[in-house]
Design a protein around this motif. Sequence first.
Motif, PDB file in Angstrom:
ATOM      1  N   ASP A   1      36.512  40.730  38.034  1.00  0.00           N
ATOM      2  CA  ASP A   1      37.597  41.332  38.816  1.00  0.00           C
ATOM      3  C   ASP A   1      37.623  42.853  38.695  1.00  0.00           C
ATOM      4  O   ASP A   1      38.307  43.526  39.480  1.00  0.00           O
TER       5      ASP A   1
ATOM      6  N   ARG B   1      53.499  40.205  39.536  1.00  0.00           N
ATOM      7  CA  ARG B   1      52.862  39.896  40.814  1.00  0.00           C
ATOM      8  C   ARG B   1      53.899  39.752  41.919  1.00  0.00           C
ATOM      9  O   ARG B   1      53.685  40.194  43.049  1.00  0.00           O
TER      10      ARG B   1
ATOM     11  N   GLU C   1      50.614  31.830  34.843  1.00  0.00           N
ATOM     12  CA  GLU C   1      49.579  32.884  34.916  1.00  0.00           C
ATOM     13  C   GLU C   1      49.290  33.391  33.505  1.00  0.00           C
ATOM     14  O   GLU C   1      50.200  33.594  32.695  1.00  0.00           O
TER      15      GLU C   1
ATOM     16  N   PRO D   1      53.075  38.325  33.250  1.00  0.00           N
ATOM     17  CA  PRO D   1      52.498  37.261  34.089  1.00  0.00           C
ATOM     18  C   PRO D   1      53.564  36.318  34.617  1.00  0.00           C
ATOM     19  O   PRO D   1      54.607  36.102  33.993  1.00  0.00           O
TER      20      PRO D   1
ATOM     21  N   GLN E   1      49.139  42.518  42.542  1.00  0.00           N
ATOM     22  CA  GLN E   1      48.854  41.259  43.229  1.00  0.00           C
ATOM     23  C   GLN E   1      47.471  40.703  42.904  1.00  0.00           C
ATOM     24  O   GLN E   1      47.207  39.516  43.142  1.00  0.00           O
ATOM     25  N   SER E   2      46.578  41.562  42.416  1.00  0.00           N
ATOM     26  CA  SER E   2      45.171  41.176  42.254  1.00  0.00           C
ATOM     27  C   SER E   2      44.966  40.271  41.046  1.00  0.00           C
ATOM     28  O   SER E   2      45.773  40.241  40.106  1.00  0.00           O
ATOM     29  N   GLN E   3      43.839  39.556  41.085  1.00  0.00           N
ATOM     30  CA  GLN E   3      43.404  38.783  39.926  1.00  0.00           C
ATOM     31  C   GLN E   3      42.912  39.752  38.858  1.00  0.00           C
ATOM     32  O   GLN E   3      42.129  40.662  39.134  1.00  0.00           O
ATOM     33  N   LYS E   4      43.332  39.527  37.604  1.00  0.00           N
ATOM     34  CA  LYS E   4      42.979  40.438  36.504  1.00  0.00           C
ATOM     35  C   LYS E   4      42.577  39.616  35.271  1.00  0.00           C
ATOM     36  O   LYS E   4      42.989  39.930  34.150  1.00  0.00           O
ATOM     37  N   GLN E   5      41.793  38.587  35.468  1.00  0.00           N
ATOM     38  CA  GLN E   5      41.515  37.645  34.398  1.00  0.00           C
ATOM     39  C   GLN E   5      40.100  37.732  33.845  1.00  0.00           C
ATOM     40  O   GLN E   5      39.861  37.328  32.710  1.00  0.00           O
ATOM     41  N   SER E   6      39.158  38.243  34.622  1.00  0.00           N
ATOM     42  CA  SER E   6      37.759  38.234  34.173  1.00  0.00           C
ATOM     43  C   SER E   6      37.112  39.586  34.454  1.00  0.00           C
ATOM     44  O   SER E   6      37.633  40.406  35.210  1.00  0.00           O
TER      45      SER E   6
END
Length: 341
Positions: free
Chosen positions: A155, A106, A184, A180, A147-152
């Motif tokens: 997303d 990130r 993260e 991560p 940079q993006s959220q990649k957890q769920s």
Amino acid sequence: MQRELLNTMNAFLDPSNHADSEDAMMAEETEQRLSGRWAQPGGQRHHAQPTMGDILATLTSAMSLLRRCRANAALTIQLFSQLFHFVNMWLFNQLVLQPGLGLCTRRWGIRLGRRLSRIEAWAEKQGLELAADCHLARILQTSLLLQSQKQSLQDISTISAHCFKLNSLQLHAILQQYSPEPGESPVPPEVLNELVNVARKTTDDAVRQEGHEVRLEEDHDLNLPFLLPEDGYSSDIIRGIPTGLPEFVEPMARSGMCRLLVNNASNGDWNIHLVEAPSANNSFGWDGNTPQRAAAAAPATPSTPMDKPEIMTITLNKQNSGMGLSIVAARVSRWAVAGQD
């Protein structure tokens, strides 16, 4: 141009903030120094390591040269499209093919996005924002992905909407290499697999429909035809004697190579003797490698021999001694009288 640009590309990969710093006075001096000519390879720098200022100075040098030479605007856009593609290709391939560099984080996504935004801002000032947006799209979307959220699973739609230039192989490689940040969580396997499946159904199909192969790395060549514009050349715009032309010709005129004569009765049109010469085989009126004038390219009409040549009487006044001329009576086979041809 690409070779000189390559010498400065490591500024993108500098982990320190030194690459982002730029003295405003230094930038102004560089622009003035490079105005109107191409930067010399290995030119002087104020620092040992290249910075983003060096990359922008290289681009500015190329633009200044093209403008001073009054290059066609469409040609300028095509040339900078090649340069923007080169930046995109080099940086993206470093990211996906050199995992040891550790660029898939990130923090690096933020850093690359910030540095690429300077290229975008420069391109916008030059009127090249569309070319930059098009040919920098893949590396820009890669920085956004990092940079993006990649957890769920929620997303996935956001990433797919903003990273549509990345095919399934590229998405898989970037997310597999993603490290991560402290605190993260790693990218969940189900999120990775779903993103790859979406790219396989959308981006991959679009690439194949265009007749290309789905590949991990970016192609070194842009693979776009180089088009010669039909209009927009300097000769269509210039009227009269351009500023600086007399000063440019003056040294050659002083040495006797040429003379600059001003026709005050002219309307100042530089295209007055340029006539289009359409041809069945070549729209530019060329025959092989030899440019042909319109009259030469036009279909020849059968000529009818004259019954008798036109006779002109010339009187030469001889003074004192001889005139230094040798008059030769030449006879041509089709005329019986000497000197009639």
